[in-house]
Design an enzyme around this catalytic site. Structure first.
Site, short mmCIF file in Angstrom:
data_model
loop_
_atom_site.label_atom_id
_atom_site.label_comp_id
_atom_site.label_asym_id
_atom_site.label_seq_id
_atom_site.Cartn_x
_atom_site.Cartn_y
_atom_site.Cartn_z
N PRO A 2 0.03 -6.38 2.18
CA PRO A 2 -0.33 -6.10 0.98
C PRO A 2 0.79 -6.52 -0.06
O PRO A 2 2.22 -6.16 0.16
CB PRO A 2 -0.76 -5.60 0.75
CG PRO A 2 -1.43 -4.81 2.15
CD PRO A 2 -0.70 -5.22 2.93
N PHE A 3 0.87 -7.57 -0.75
CA PHE A 3 1.48 -7.26 -2.24
C PHE A 3 1.40 -7.89 -3.33
O PHE A 3 0.21 -7.74 -3.84
CB PHE A 3 2.38 -8.83 -1.88
CG PHE A 3 3.85 -8.88 -2.42
CD1 PHE A 3 5.21 -8.49 -2.51
CD2 PHE A 3 3.89 -10.24 -3.25
CE1 PHE A 3 5.74 -8.49 -3.29
CE2 PHE A 3 4.56 -10.43 -3.53
CZ PHE A 3 6.02 -10.00 -4.16
#
Length: 71
Positions: free
Chosen positions: A2-3
């Site tokens: 996740p970013f």
């Protein structure tokens, strides 16, 4: 992994506020994807130089932002 990438006007957040963004965003990803996401979540808080961004064709500056009513 996740970013999340937050772009904010330069010098408008304290170090504590940036830490809160990182912590709360990580917690959100963990809530959605489970604990396995914690170690791999990357949160980037980028400070954009004054006048380096705009909305609706208008360049925003700190002076203009300070004149805007709070939500």
């Amino acid at each position: 992994m996740p970013f999340a990438n937050f772009k904010v006007p330069a010098e408008t957040l304290t170090e504590k506020q940036k830490e809160q963004i990182v912590t709360r965003t990580t917690e959100l990803y963990v809530e959605i994807y489970g604990e396995r996401a914690r170690a791999n979540t990357m949160v980037l808080v980028e400070e954009v130089a004054d006048g380096g961004w705009g909305i609706g064709g208008d360049v925003l500056t700190l002076a203009k932002l300070r004149q805007m009513p709070e939500a």
